[in-house]
Design a protein around this motif. Structure first.
Motif, PDB file in Angstrom:
ATOM      1  N   LYS A 149     -23.039   0.278  60.741  1.00  0.00           N
ATOM      2  CA  LYS A 149     -22.606  -0.134  59.564  1.00  0.00           C
ATOM      3  C   LYS A 149     -22.220  -1.452  59.641  1.00  0.00           C
ATOM      4  CE  LYS A 149     -19.586   0.497  55.475  1.00  0.00           C
ATOM      5  NZ  LYS A 149     -18.660   1.308  54.653  1.00  0.00           N
ATOM      6  N   TYR A 154     -14.412  -7.476  53.320  1.00  0.00           N
ATOM      7  CA  TYR A 154     -13.371  -7.236  54.212  1.00  0.00           C
ATOM      8  C   TYR A 154     -13.114  -8.575  55.314  1.00  0.00           C
ATOM      9  CZ  TYR A 154     -13.952  -2.356  52.151  1.00  0.00           C
ATOM     10  OH  TYR A 154     -13.937  -1.309  51.687  1.00  0.00           O
ATOM     11  N   HIS A 183     -22.372  -2.377  53.519  1.00  0.00           N
ATOM     12  CA  HIS A 183     -21.478  -2.402  52.290  1.00  0.00           C
ATOM     13  C   HIS A 183     -21.929  -3.781  51.762  1.00  0.00           C
ATOM     14  CE1 HIS A 183     -17.063  -1.834  50.921  1.00  0.00           C
ATOM     15  NE2 HIS A 183     -17.488  -2.881  50.220  1.00  0.00           N
ATOM     16  N   SER A 286     -13.401   0.732  47.379  1.00  0.00           N
ATOM     17  CA  SER A 286     -14.375  -0.567  47.289  1.00  0.00           C
ATOM     18  C   SER A 286     -15.772   0.255  47.651  1.00  0.00           C
ATOM     19  CB  SER A 286     -14.090  -1.335  48.307  1.00  0.00           C
ATOM     20  OG  SER A 286     -12.888  -2.039  47.770  1.00  0.00           O
ATOM     21  N   ASP A 313     -17.770   9.138  51.312  1.00  0.00           N
ATOM     22  CA  ASP A 313     -16.772   8.143  51.526  1.00  0.00           C
ATOM     23  C   ASP A 313     -15.250   8.583  51.695  1.00  0.00           C
ATOM     24  OD1 ASP A 313     -16.017   5.522  52.215  1.00  0.00           O
ATOM     25  OD2 ASP A 313     -16.429   4.686  50.260  1.00  0.00           O
TER      26      ASP A 313
HETATM   27  O1  URP Z   1     -12.790   2.152  49.631  1.00  0.00           O
HETATM   28  C1  URP Z   1     -13.252   2.378  50.517  1.00  0.00           C
HETATM   29  N1  URP Z   1     -14.800   2.608  50.325  1.00  0.00           N
HETATM   30  N2  URP Z   1     -12.635   2.707  51.821  1.00  0.00           N
HETATM   31  C2  URP Z   1     -13.402   3.046  52.771  1.00  0.00           C
HETATM   32  C3  URP Z   1     -13.966   1.834  53.568  1.00  0.00           C
HETATM   33  C4  URP Z   1     -15.212   1.689  53.033  1.00  0.00           C
HETATM   34  O2  URP Z   1     -15.718   0.597  52.665  1.00  0.00           O
HETATM   35  O3  URP Z   1     -16.135   2.536  53.288  1.00  0.00           O
END
Ligand code: URP
Ligand code: ZN
Ligand code: ZN
Length: 458
Positions: A149, A154, A183, A286, A313
């Motif tokens: 991934k 981020y 992502h 997110s 998730d």
């Molecule tokens: O908000 C989320 N999705 N937290 C976990 C980290 C990710 O981006 O999957």
């Protein structure tokens, strides 16, 4: 034989039929109309459906993220998963910068191996892609980890990948047949909007979705789909939340680009109105929650089989951890629990409301996932030779989801009060019940790491 599951209705990706299932040494050895017991343990599944155990392709147990660590460890998280009919989780091993991929996997296995109550496998979540790491990929595939991934966002968290890194790993995935999970969010716009709102004193959770409007995901999805197109790579877009990203994937798919879409129950069921509540920060994820229109587009994507998988998730933070962002929405640890609700929500809201068929339910919760992530036919099937990973679902069991009747360590659920009809009652992992009539009967450390094969295209 060790166990016979009798009198149930067996559901696979193609069939719905009355059959008994015979199990020996953790494997399915027979599926036929009637198997006569001769002293074996028998589970009576009359009036119930038997599905392949759910494969949750997207969990984050014990994840250090945004000044917190997700609060379900591999034991608590896999127990919660098992209550939801999940028999395999695929967790993300986050690469500490400078570490090799194999070191990263070993780090995660040290946490998971002693604790998991069901089987699991890992993806590498890449934070530091270099030429050396690209060269390491064949060894990682040989080890049985066949998905990586990358985060388009981020930056502050030190997890972002640049466009050239996305392109290079997608190129490598074409020839080696592994999956590149992405992502998709545009970091430049979201960082700009976050700073703008903070400067204006707009610090509450309401500004979390406002800093990430739909086009932030839509643009990033289009960009990475274009990279998949020019590279011929295997792209899997995780936690898809918007109709824009879905539409981009759908048109690329029909043009022959290898792009697969995952969504999550929260993007089917919840909307950004949740951020207006006093506990809005509990819902900070997110990408963020969207509108009813996006929910419906994603349901339609499931109906039309554009959305290939549903993952949770599961990234659970307690209310105390969420409070880290009480006065600054950019500091709320992002993530919610969810592995336990995939199946009840998809059955109740999907099959129950005729948005998807029983066969489609199996496709998105196990069959497609097993194929894409190199687990098929060991998992994702009810046939001779497959692992005896099964979930027995009672279609008439009614439940109101609440923090008290779910099993994560988290002190709230984002689904509080949601009524479901159709609940997993028994979960069998490699021939042994882990949940029996909604009681945990499993054992810490009994699950195993499962090495995976390469991608099977859908
Ligand atoms: O908000 C989320 N999705 N937290 C976990 C980290 C990710 O981006 O999957
Ligand atoms: Zn993500
Ligand atoms: Zn995630």
């Amino acid at each position: 034989m060790d166990l016979i599951v009798k009198n149930g209705t067996v559901v696979t990706s193609t069939d719905v039929l009355r059959a008994d299932i015979g199990i020996a040494n953790g494997k399915i050895v027979d599926v036929k109309k009637k198997i006569t017991a001769s002293g074996e343990t028998v589970i009576d599944a009359r009036g119930k459906y038997i599905l392949p155990g759910v494969i949750d392709p997207h969990t984050h147990m014990e994840l250090p993220f945004m000044a917190a660590t997700s609060a379900d460890d591999f034991e608590a998280g896999t127990i919660a998963a098992a209550f939801g009919g999940v028999t395999t989780i695929l967790d993300f091993a986050i690469q500490p910068k400078g570490n090799t991929f194999l070191e990263t996997i070993e780090l995660w296995r040290k946490k998971a191996d002693p604790k998991v109550v069901i089987d699991y496998s890992l993806h590498v979540a890449v934070t530091d892609l270099t030429d050396e790491r690209l060269a390491e990929i064949p060894k990682v595939l040989k080890y049985g980890v066949t998905s990586f991934k990358l985060f388009m966002t981020y930056r502050k968290e030190g997890m972002i990948s640049e466009d050239w890194q996305l392109l290079e790993i997608l190129r490598a995935s074409r020839d080696r047949k592994f999956l590149v999970q992405v992502h998709a969010e545009n970091p430049s716009i979201e960082e700009h909007l976050k700073q703008k709102y903070l400067k204006e004193g707009k610090t509450s959770a309401e500004y979390h979705p406002r800093s990430k409007p739909n086009f932030v995901e839509g643009e990033a999805a289009r960009r990475v789909i274009y990279f998949a197109d020019v590279s011929g790579g295997n792209l899997y877009i995780v936690h898809t939340s918007t109709r824009e990203a879905l539409a981009a994937a759908e048109s690329a798919m029909s043009a022959g680009t290898k792009v697969y879409v995952e969504t999550c129950p929260q993007y089917l069921m919840l909307t950004d109105e949740k951020y207006h509540q006093p506990n809005g920060r509990f819902f900070a994820i997110s990408p963020p929650l969207r509108s009813k229109k996006d929910n419906e587009a994603l349901w339609s994507g499931l109906t039309r089989e554009i959305v290939k998988t549903v993952g949770s998730d599961h990234c659970p933070f307690t209310s105390a951890q969420k409070d880290l962002g009480k006065d600054d929405f950019t500091k709320i640890p992002n993530g919610v629990p969810g592995t336990e609700v995939i199946l009840p929500i998809l059955y109740s809201e999907g099959v129950g409301k005729k948005r998807i068929t029983l066969n489609q339910l199996v496709k998105v919760t196990s069959f497609n996932t097993a194929k894409l992530f190199g687990l098929y036919p060991r998992k994702g099937a009810i046939s001779k030779g497959s692992d005896a990973d099964l979930v027995i679902l009672d279609p008439n069991f009614k439940m109101e989801l609440s923090q008290e009747n779910l099993h994560t360590k988290i002190d709230y659920t984002v689904y509080e009060g949601l009524k479901v009809r159709g609940v997993p009652v028994t979960t069998i992992s490699k021939g042994k019940p882990v949940i029996l009539e909604r009681q945990f009967v499993g054992e810490r450390g009994k699950g195993q790491f499962v090495p995976r094969d390469l991608v099977t295209a859908l």
